[in-house]
Design an enzyme around this catalytic site. Sequence first.
Site, PDB file in Angstrom:
ATOM      1  N   ASP A   1       4.777  -5.792   8.102  1.00  0.00           N
ATOM      2  CA  ASP A   1       4.843  -4.500   8.806  1.00  0.00           C
ATOM      3  C   ASP A   1       3.525  -4.042   9.424  1.00  0.00           C
ATOM      4  O   ASP A   1       3.379  -2.867   9.742  1.00  0.00           O
ATOM      5  CB  ASP A   1       5.441  -3.423   7.881  1.00  0.00           C
ATOM      6  CG  ASP A   1       4.407  -2.691   7.058  1.00  0.00           C
ATOM      7  OD1 ASP A   1       3.416  -3.321   6.658  1.00  0.00           O
ATOM      8  OD2 ASP A   1       4.589  -1.487   6.835  1.00  0.00           O
ATOM      9  N   GLU A   2       2.584  -4.971   9.615  1.00  0.00           N
ATOM     10  CA  GLU A   2       1.296  -4.588  10.198  1.00  0.00           C
ATOM     11  C   GLU A   2       0.847  -5.574  11.259  1.00  0.00           C
ATOM     12  O   GLU A   2       1.088  -6.770  11.126  1.00  0.00           O
ATOM     13  CB  GLU A   2       0.206  -4.588   9.117  1.00  0.00           C
ATOM     14  CG  GLU A   2       0.143  -3.325   8.310  1.00  0.00           C
ATOM     15  CD  GLU A   2      -1.031  -3.340   7.333  1.00  0.00           C
ATOM     16  OE1 GLU A   2      -0.871  -2.772   6.252  1.00  0.00           O
ATOM     17  OE2 GLU A   2      -2.083  -3.930   7.658  1.00  0.00           O
TER      18      GLU A   2
ATOM     19  N   ASP B   1       0.883   0.113  11.753  1.00  0.00           N
ATOM     20  CA  ASP B   1       1.475  -0.014  10.408  1.00  0.00           C
ATOM     21  C   ASP B   1       2.821   0.707  10.430  1.00  0.00           C
ATOM     22  O   ASP B   1       2.882   1.925  10.631  1.00  0.00           O
ATOM     23  CB  ASP B   1       0.519   0.621   9.379  1.00  0.00           C
ATOM     24  CG  ASP B   1       1.048   0.535   7.956  1.00  0.00           C
ATOM     25  OD1 ASP B   1       2.237   0.187   7.753  1.00  0.00           O
ATOM     26  OD2 ASP B   1       0.267   0.833   7.030  1.00  0.00           O
TER      27      ASP B   1
HETATM   28  P1  TTP Z   1       3.066  -0.540   3.196  1.00  0.00           P
HETATM   29  O1  TTP Z   1       2.770  -0.546   4.658  1.00  0.00           O
HETATM   30  O2  TTP Z   1       1.930  -0.506   2.237  1.00  0.00           O
HETATM   31  O3  TTP Z   1       3.984   0.697   2.840  1.00  0.00           O
HETATM   32  P2  TTP Z   1       5.161   1.353   3.663  1.00  0.00           P
HETATM   33  O4  TTP Z   1       5.329   0.749   5.005  1.00  0.00           O
HETATM   34  O5  TTP Z   1       6.381   1.323   2.799  1.00  0.00           O
HETATM   35  O6  TTP Z   1       4.719   2.860   3.752  1.00  0.00           O
HETATM   36  P3  TTP Z   1       3.659   3.550   4.729  1.00  0.00           P
HETATM   37  O7  TTP Z   1       4.458   4.531   5.527  1.00  0.00           O
HETATM   38  O8  TTP Z   1       2.696   4.197   3.802  1.00  0.00           O
HETATM   39  O9  TTP Z   1       3.053   2.452   5.555  1.00  0.00           O
HETATM   40  O10 TTP Z   1       3.945  -1.799   2.807  1.00  0.00           O
HETATM   41  C1  TTP Z   1       4.888  -2.386   3.691  1.00  0.00           C
HETATM   42  C2  TTP Z   1       6.103  -2.863   2.933  1.00  0.00           C
HETATM   43  O11 TTP Z   1       5.725  -3.801   1.930  1.00  0.00           O
HETATM   44  C3  TTP Z   1       6.840  -1.765   2.200  1.00  0.00           C
HETATM   45  O12 TTP Z   1       7.788  -1.113   3.014  1.00  0.00           O
HETATM   46  C4  TTP Z   1       7.471  -2.485   1.045  1.00  0.00           C
HETATM   47  C5  TTP Z   1       6.546  -3.648   0.766  1.00  0.00           C
HETATM   48  N1  TTP Z   1       5.749  -3.365  -0.433  1.00  0.00           N
HETATM   49  C6  TTP Z   1       6.203  -3.830  -1.659  1.00  0.00           C
HETATM   50  O13 TTP Z   1       7.244  -4.492  -1.721  1.00  0.00           O
HETATM   51  N2  TTP Z   1       5.474  -3.549  -2.789  1.00  0.00           N
HETATM   52  C7  TTP Z   1       4.318  -2.810  -2.756  1.00  0.00           C
HETATM   53  O14 TTP Z   1       3.688  -2.566  -3.803  1.00  0.00           O
HETATM   54  C8  TTP Z   1       3.836  -2.340  -1.470  1.00  0.00           C
HETATM   55  C9  TTP Z   1       2.586  -1.505  -1.379  1.00  0.00           C
HETATM   56  C10 TTP Z   1       4.587  -2.635  -0.362  1.00  0.00           C
HETATM   57 MG    MG Z   2       3.746   0.447   6.339  1.00  0.00          MG
END
Ligand code: TTP
Ligand code: MG
Length: 367
Positions: free
Chosen positions: A112-113, A12
């Site tokens: 992103d996963e 992630d």
């Molecule tokens: P996530 O992997 O949930 O969050 P993240 O990568 O920003 O943070 P973390 O370090 O906790 O993994 O989501 C991936 C991307 O998806 C995030 O960068 C932006 C987008 N996103 C949105 O646009 N709206 C949302 O509500 C969420 C949760 C994510």
């Molecule tokens: Mg993330």
Amino acid sequence: MPSRTRVIMLVDLDYFFAQCEELRNPALKDKPVVVGVYSGRTEDSGAVSTANYVARKFGVKSGLPLYLAKKRLEGADAVFLPVDTAFYEQVSNKVMETLRGYADAFEQVGIDEAYLDITQKVNGNFDAVKDLVQKMKSDIKNKVGVTFSVGVGPNKLVAKIAADRQKPDGLTIVKPEDVQRFLSPLPVDQLIGVGRKTAAKMGELGIRTIGDLARYDVQRLVAIFGKKLGIYFHNAANGIDNEPVQEVGEAESISRIATLKEDTRDLARIMEKANQLIEEIQRDAAQRRVSFRQIGVMAVMTDLSAKSRSRTLEAATRDIAVLRRTVQELFEKLLSASQLEIRRVGVKIAHFSREEEQQRLTSFFRE
Ligand code: TTP
Ligand code: MG
């Protein structure tokens, strides 16, 4: 088939959209960075997509209204940016390409996963995982410049929960013999499929942790939640998940974005640029042999807010005339919802299907 212990990893990417912004502008790194979707009604209407960890210390996170984020970050020299999906997809594609090389089987989920089955790569040995992950982390840091968090377990379910335990740049490995101990104390809403409502209902039954759920009588779960969900909850809470890591096959969308020579509201000028993007997109789609069902446009306005419109078609197509016509209609709509001039334009296609299937289904579609 004899069941063999699998070694499954979830990667992630850390604070992804904001990390991408830091990547192209390293001067942002020490500041709070907030990436948001601006709805455009007023300057500050809209919500936070994500924020870097500096901003998170101020209580800013995904979903928070932008005006609240601004308030929490007052005087903190914070930077607010609109979402630039095309750029994030480029970064994501590079990461995914590199990650794929480390896996026996690879499955991207979202931008992103990704899940990696690394069973053969580590010979089924959990003790070999740490070295492999360190290699991956430094490889991607060198090639792309981003960090990510990793969860490893005997299946996707455990890997996913593990990845959330240590962030950013984290690594959490849960060996098969530790699964029960790892899951047991966690709140039940950590399981995929247990949302707020289900968690509340489980709370009424005295189920608060995953361990509580694992010990709960499965027949009663089935009676309450139905057969499919009841059995799923029981298995999941006991760390059982046999879902394979499967290649999705196609990227989820193709998009292009470009800056206009000058800001404008003139549809002809906007379409001139959009048509260039459409041609590139169509070439890309043809190469991948996909048809698409969804068409979207986006615009960055003079005030740097981003707006988008999209439409899902009745049936998948690869007809460039349909694409042009729909894009024009969507830009008309977008313009009529705002007084502002447009600075950058973007076009996107999504909901792909393979051409071969498509031809069988709708052979009447003209080339
Ligand atoms: P996530 O992997 O949930 O969050 P993240 O990568 O920003 O943070 P973390 O370090 O906790 O993994 O989501 C991936 C991307 O998806 C995030 O960068 C932006 C987008 N996103 C949105 O646009 N709206 C949302 O509500 C969420 C949760 C994510
Ligand atoms: Mg993330």
